[in-house]
Design an enzyme around this catalytic site. Sequence first.
Site, mmCIF file in Angstrom:
data_model
loop_
_atom_site.group_PDB
_atom_site.id
_atom_site.type_symbol
_atom_site.label_atom_id
_atom_site.label_comp_id
_atom_site.label_asym_id
_atom_site.label_seq_id
_atom_site.Cartn_x
_atom_site.Cartn_y
_atom_site.Cartn_z
ATOM 1 N N THR A 199 9.209 -2.396 -25.262
ATOM 2 C CA THR A 199 9.807 -1.709 -24.119
ATOM 3 C C THR A 199 10.974 -0.945 -24.690
ATOM 4 O OG1 THR A 199 9.280 -3.479 -22.548
ATOM 5 C CG2 THR A 199 11.196 -2.175 -22.029
ATOM 6 N N THR A 217 8.464 0.849 -19.845
ATOM 7 C CA THR A 217 7.532 0.061 -20.673
ATOM 8 C C THR A 217 6.090 0.247 -20.247
ATOM 9 O OG1 THR A 217 7.123 -2.197 -21.468
ATOM 10 C CG2 THR A 217 7.572 -1.957 -19.140
ATOM 11 N N VAL A 228 3.020 -7.133 -13.193
ATOM 12 C CA VAL A 228 4.294 -6.430 -13.318
ATOM 13 C C VAL A 228 5.255 -7.337 -14.076
ATOM 14 C CG1 VAL A 228 6.271 -5.519 -12.048
ATOM 15 C CG2 VAL A 228 3.959 -5.078 -11.225
ATOM 16 N N GLY A 229 5.898 -6.785 -15.074
ATOM 17 C CA GLY A 229 6.866 -7.567 -15.847
ATOM 18 C C GLY A 229 8.262 -7.443 -15.263
ATOM 19 N N ASP A 230 9.239 -7.653 -16.114
ATOM 20 C CA ASP A 230 10.631 -7.627 -15.668
ATOM 21 C C ASP A 230 11.215 -6.218 -15.617
ATOM 22 O OD1 ASP A 230 10.346 -7.533 -18.481
ATOM 23 O OD2 ASP A 230 12.476 -7.966 -18.718
ATOM 24 N N GLY A 253 8.621 -10.649 -20.179
ATOM 25 C CA GLY A 253 9.235 -10.420 -18.874
ATOM 26 C C GLY A 253 9.193 -11.616 -17.955
#
Length: 354
Positions: A199, A217, A228-230, A253
Amino acid sequence: MWSRRSWIAGAAAMPAAAQPGGAKNIVISSANGIACCNIAMAHMRANKDTLDAVIAGVNVNENDPNDDSVGYGGLPNEEGVVELDASVMHGPSRRAGSVASIRNIKNPSKVAKLVMTETDHIMLVGEGALRFAKSMGFAEENLLTEKSRLAWLAWKKSHLPNWTDGVDAPMALRRLFPEASDELLAYAWDRAKNPPTGTINCLALNAKGEMSGCTTTSGLAWKIPGRVGDSPIIGAGLYVDQDVGAAGSTGRGEENIRVAGAHSIVENMRHGMSPKDAVLDVLKRISRNFNDDKARLTKFDINFYALRKDGAYAGGSLWNGQLRRTGFVSRQFAVNDGSGNSRLENCVYLYERK
Ligand code: ASP
């Protein structure tokens, strides 16, 4: 009459208290941001807004087909589709925007900014985010490069029973990609076997004391579509408080979301911690979520970046060091303090990989 635009412009025009003792522009980012920090610094020198500066910086990575963790050329989900996440925060106007699981748009950071400036929302996802981007004039394009397609096929063949015919070495990939170089096949195999994260997070402070940040990212390689990540989560992948400082994250994440990492770091700094201690404290919380069990913690990496309103900064990692083909390298982050080209500095860390 009150309008969103006048409110934002009004907030942006409010004077911010300058850094005590020698105000200067500072940009920090994850280690893949040497060029990003150079570009962001050039924009700040030209008196551009800090948010426009960090977005211009991360666009370098988003547009680079060789950065396989961001934007164009990012590694795809398990169906071979690139899905991008991004967030922005603008300190002076105290506003934020983000997009998640957006497909076919190379610069999600720019779309996140438009969510912030042109809508009354903060986050748009998936199909809605794509439609919004198109309505704002973005063109759809295929983000999957031949290199990332090859890596995806290598992953598929090595992990899914229907695709496996005893394939267990790069040599077998050669049948599929007779023209590919040995180096490319080795890359694809490495990515298939060790799904990378990656990222770019970039944080900026200008001499007027204004701050902004951006995280963008392609997320976890081979993720389930829709994961969905952080990075687009305000408070996890990014947080900026104009009165205190900014923080962002790269790495796994899921672990960051569980501790609301960026927000926690900013709150730590608000209560008097240095950026370094603020980051280490949050890394300890992540470790605590695993009862400090290093055998489990060693299965992932996570990094934080913190920039305080007075110009103090730090990068921090759960683990020092990562194994690269070239050997063991320290975890680092990029810094540009206006004195020349960006440089890499070592992260503080909680544990050391032997
Ligand atoms: N934090 C990103 C995510 O979990 C990936 C990374 O930074 O490596 O989506």
